[in-house]
Design a protein around this motif. Sequence first.
Motif, PDB file in Angstrom:
ATOM      1  N   PHE A  20       0.860  -1.175   0.000  1.00 45.14           N
ATOM      2  CA  PHE A  20       0.000   0.000   0.000  1.00 45.14           C
ATOM      3  C   PHE A  20       0.899   1.229   0.000  1.00 45.14           C
ATOM      4  N   VAL A  21       0.994   1.894  -1.122  1.00 43.78           N
ATOM      5  CA  VAL A  21       1.780   3.108  -1.229  1.00 43.78           C
ATOM      6  C   VAL A  21       0.810   4.236  -1.541  1.00 43.78           C
ATOM      7  N   SER A  22       0.720   5.204  -0.657  1.00 43.69           N
ATOM      8  CA  SER A  22      -0.337   6.191  -0.728  1.00 43.69           C
ATOM      9  C   SER A  22      -1.653   5.432  -0.774  1.00 43.69           C
ATOM     10  N   CYS A  23      -2.460   5.582  -1.835  1.00 47.13           N
ATOM     11  CA  CYS A  23      -3.706   4.826  -1.938  1.00 47.13           C
ATOM     12  C   CYS A  23      -3.523   3.585  -2.789  1.00 47.13           C
ATOM     13  N   ASP A  24      -2.306   3.316  -3.246  1.00 51.31           N
ATOM     14  CA  ASP A  24      -2.103   2.248  -4.220  1.00 51.31           C
ATOM     15  C   ASP A  24      -1.905   0.917  -3.532  1.00 51.31           C
ATOM     16  N   GLN A  25      -2.503  -0.102  -4.121  1.00 43.31           N
ATOM     17  CA  GLN A  25      -2.345  -1.452  -3.635  1.00 43.31           C
ATOM     18  C   GLN A  25      -1.839  -2.291  -4.797  1.00 43.31           C
ATOM     19  N   ASP A  26      -0.632  -2.831  -4.666  1.00 40.59           N
ATOM     20  CA  ASP A  26      -0.097  -3.678  -5.727  1.00 40.59           C
ATOM     21  C   ASP A  26      -0.697  -5.063  -5.566  1.00 40.59           C
ATOM     22  N   TYR A 214      -2.663   7.918  17.568  1.00 36.84           N
ATOM     23  CA  TYR A 214      -2.148   7.458  16.272  1.00 36.84           C
ATOM     24  C   TYR A 214      -2.982   8.064  15.141  1.00 36.84           C
ATOM     25  N   VAL A 215      -2.291   8.699  14.191  1.00 34.45           N
ATOM     26  CA  VAL A 215      -2.954   9.288  13.026  1.00 34.45           C
ATOM     27  C   VAL A 215      -2.595   8.455  11.801  1.00 34.45           C
ATOM     28  N   ARG A 216      -3.587   7.759  11.264  1.00 27.25           N
ATOM     29  CA  ARG A 216      -3.345   6.881  10.122  1.00 27.25           C
ATOM     30  C   ARG A 216      -3.155   7.704   8.855  1.00 27.25           C
ATOM     31  N   LYS A 217      -2.492   7.099   7.890  1.00 26.15           N
ATOM     32  CA  LYS A 217      -2.283   7.756   6.607  1.00 26.15           C
ATOM     33  C   LYS A 217      -3.463   7.535   5.664  1.00 26.15           C
ATOM     34  N   ILE A 222      -6.518   0.570  10.610  1.00 24.74           N
ATOM     35  CA  ILE A 222      -7.316   0.476  11.827  1.00 24.74           C
ATOM     36  C   ILE A 222      -6.696   1.374  12.887  1.00 24.74           C
ATOM     37  N   ASP A 223      -7.443   2.399  13.290  1.00 22.75           N
ATOM     38  CA  ASP A 223      -6.979   3.283  14.355  1.00 22.75           C
ATOM     39  C   ASP A 223      -7.835   3.078  15.596  1.00 22.75           C
ATOM     40  N   TYR A 224      -7.630   3.915  16.579  1.00 22.75           N
ATOM     41  CA  TYR A 224      -8.319   3.782  17.857  1.00 22.75           C
ATOM     42  C   TYR A 224      -9.835   3.869  17.684  1.00 22.75           C
ATOM     43  N   SER A 225     -10.288   4.771  16.830  1.00 20.46           N
ATOM     44  CA  SER A 225     -11.734   4.927  16.622  1.00 20.46           C
ATOM     45  C   SER A 225     -12.350   3.702  15.962  1.00 20.46           C
ATOM     46  N   VAL A 226     -11.642   3.112  14.996  1.00 25.89           N
ATOM     47  CA  VAL A 226     -12.154   1.895  14.356  1.00 25.89           C
ATOM     48  C   VAL A 226     -12.321   0.786  15.394  1.00 25.89           C
ATOM     49  N   VAL A 227     -11.348   0.656  16.296  1.00 24.45           N
ATOM     50  CA  VAL A 227     -11.448  -0.389  17.322  1.00 24.45           C
ATOM     51  C   VAL A 227     -12.619  -0.110  18.257  1.00 24.45           C
ATOM     52  N   LEU A 228     -12.807   1.144  18.645  1.00 26.25           N
ATOM     53  CA  LEU A 228     -13.988   1.472  19.454  1.00 26.25           C
ATOM     54  C   LEU A 228     -15.271   1.094  18.722  1.00 26.25           C
ATOM     55  N   GLY A 229     -15.318   1.361  17.412  1.00 24.54           N
ATOM     56  CA  GLY A 229     -16.499   1.004  16.631  1.00 24.54           C
ATOM     57  C   GLY A 229     -16.707  -0.490  16.553  1.00 24.54           C
ATOM     58  N   LEU A 230     -15.630  -1.228  16.339  1.00 23.77           N
ATOM     59  CA  LEU A 230     -15.750  -2.684  16.269  1.00 23.77           C
ATOM     60  C   LEU A 230     -16.142  -3.272  17.623  1.00 23.77           C
ATOM     61  N   LEU A 231     -15.632  -2.703  18.702  1.00 26.55           N
ATOM     62  CA  LEU A 231     -16.047  -3.170  20.031  1.00 26.55           C
ATOM     63  C   LEU A 231     -17.510  -2.840  20.300  1.00 26.55           C
ATOM     64  N   SER A 232     -17.969  -1.695  19.811  1.00 23.63           N
ATOM     65  CA  SER A 232     -19.397  -1.361  19.939  1.00 23.63           C
ATOM     66  C   SER A 232     -20.239  -2.380  19.195  1.00 23.63           C
TER      67      SER A 232
END
Length: 506
Positions: A20-26, A214-217, A222-232
């Motif tokens: 994953f480079v920028s938005c690219d996925q090889d 943590y600030v994702r690029k 998965i950041d802290y907010s995503v984990v809170l959402g998944l736990l919800s």
Amino acid sequence: MMKNYIQYTKALALLFFFAFVSCDQDTSPTDAVEEKEVFKTVEGSEKVLNGSWGQLMETYYTYANPGFGSFLRTSDAMGNDAVLQTNKYGFGNHYQFSALYGKGGTNTHSWNLSYKTINNMNNILAYIDNSKGDAGEKRRIKGQAYALRGFMYLHLASSYAFAIDKDPNALAVPIYLKPTTVDTQPAKRSTVREVYNQALADLEEALVLIPEGYVRKQKFQIDYSVVLGLLSRANLYARNWEKARDYSDRLLAKNDYLMTETEYKSGFNDVANREWIWGHPQTPDQSNASYQFHYLDVTSKDSYYYSFNADPYFKDLFEDGDYRKSMINWAPDPSADIEKASVVWMRYGKFKFKAGQLADMVLMRTSEIYLINAEAKAQLNDGDAINKLNEVKRARHAALVSNLAGKDLLEAIWLERRKELFGEGFALVDIVRNQKAVVRKKYENNKVEYAYVVRDANGNEETKTKIMTANGHYALNFPDQSPFVANSPYYLYQIPNVEERENPNL
């Protein structure tokens, strides 16, 4: 079976790296190396993490099954509100309940992708503590590996078994917590409660490890907010009402944004949308997952299949003034010659391709968190439940509710989930976890007057009308002609035949 799976994914499935480079996925393999070499550095583990995500989201089984999104499409195709177009490709067998029960391709695709991802995360977790690199990065990647493994066990728990409170000790799927090799003994099936508990334990560990700052690029990370959402989400499904309330409260304290009408009508195709907590980006070079919009986009000429139409009765669930209702209308196929067309479907213009047949995939929105919070609080008789429900309705210009409590309030919340989350993969999951039956009704008024505009050679416009055949639900019972009921085996994913045949421990 797991032995075949282990050999197929030998030494990690090791490794289809997707960089994953920028938005690219090889999406072509860049290397296949010995696992100890891969995990000598933190950077190597992150490549495995990102590569596993790309594999999960971008891998085709058939054109009807592009990555994890195909499981979301399956859930909606098997619910109350989507009507699959009869003469179009993709998910028609799911809509008619023969795909999963018949152990069709989606079962194999789900099983393979889930356990490949789990095995890759197990490898990261087994090696990362001894890898070289920054300690903070190591901790963050370890947390993300736990989170992705927990996400996969949540999918397995909610798709391969009935609601946890139906029978928490019913057998579901195997749990693997260590890397598998050709010598690994295939595991027995764990109970529904055990699989949910594993998902929750993984997500709890992820919340400890991923820094809140943590600030994702990119939004797939998965950041802290995503984990809170998944736990919800996971605690709601596991019927842990207090924890579902507490985690969703914490997330809404961080982000309570609900999109505007203009944003809602822009096509549900862009991870930059502020309401999206988690999403999968697409680029011209990395766009396999965008293929799902050929099913979801029912109003654009760029779409091939436009098969996920709405039940005509679904529109009646929206009050006048709710701008979502204005997005649902009768129309022929987008590519049809209107003068020759004779058939219309109820088209919900929620999902639209961006230019170049690209579309980012939504995985979690703030509105879902509001509705999780409302449902958990309703179960706890917390008076704030109706406020959270009304926040979503207010944002959509819908009529607010009052003086609701108990089962009536829960029914209103579940109805709002159907309206707000249409096409996002929650339909059958909600039916199963709430022990409800699919409800579909034949559309009796099968002739409608359709108005359309024609232009002559000089550009002059004329509005014409014609009587068209209107389509609604046509799969009104199970394949054996029995009526829809709660807790039907037709609703569940099935363990693939090869696993049943070759895993003696099931």
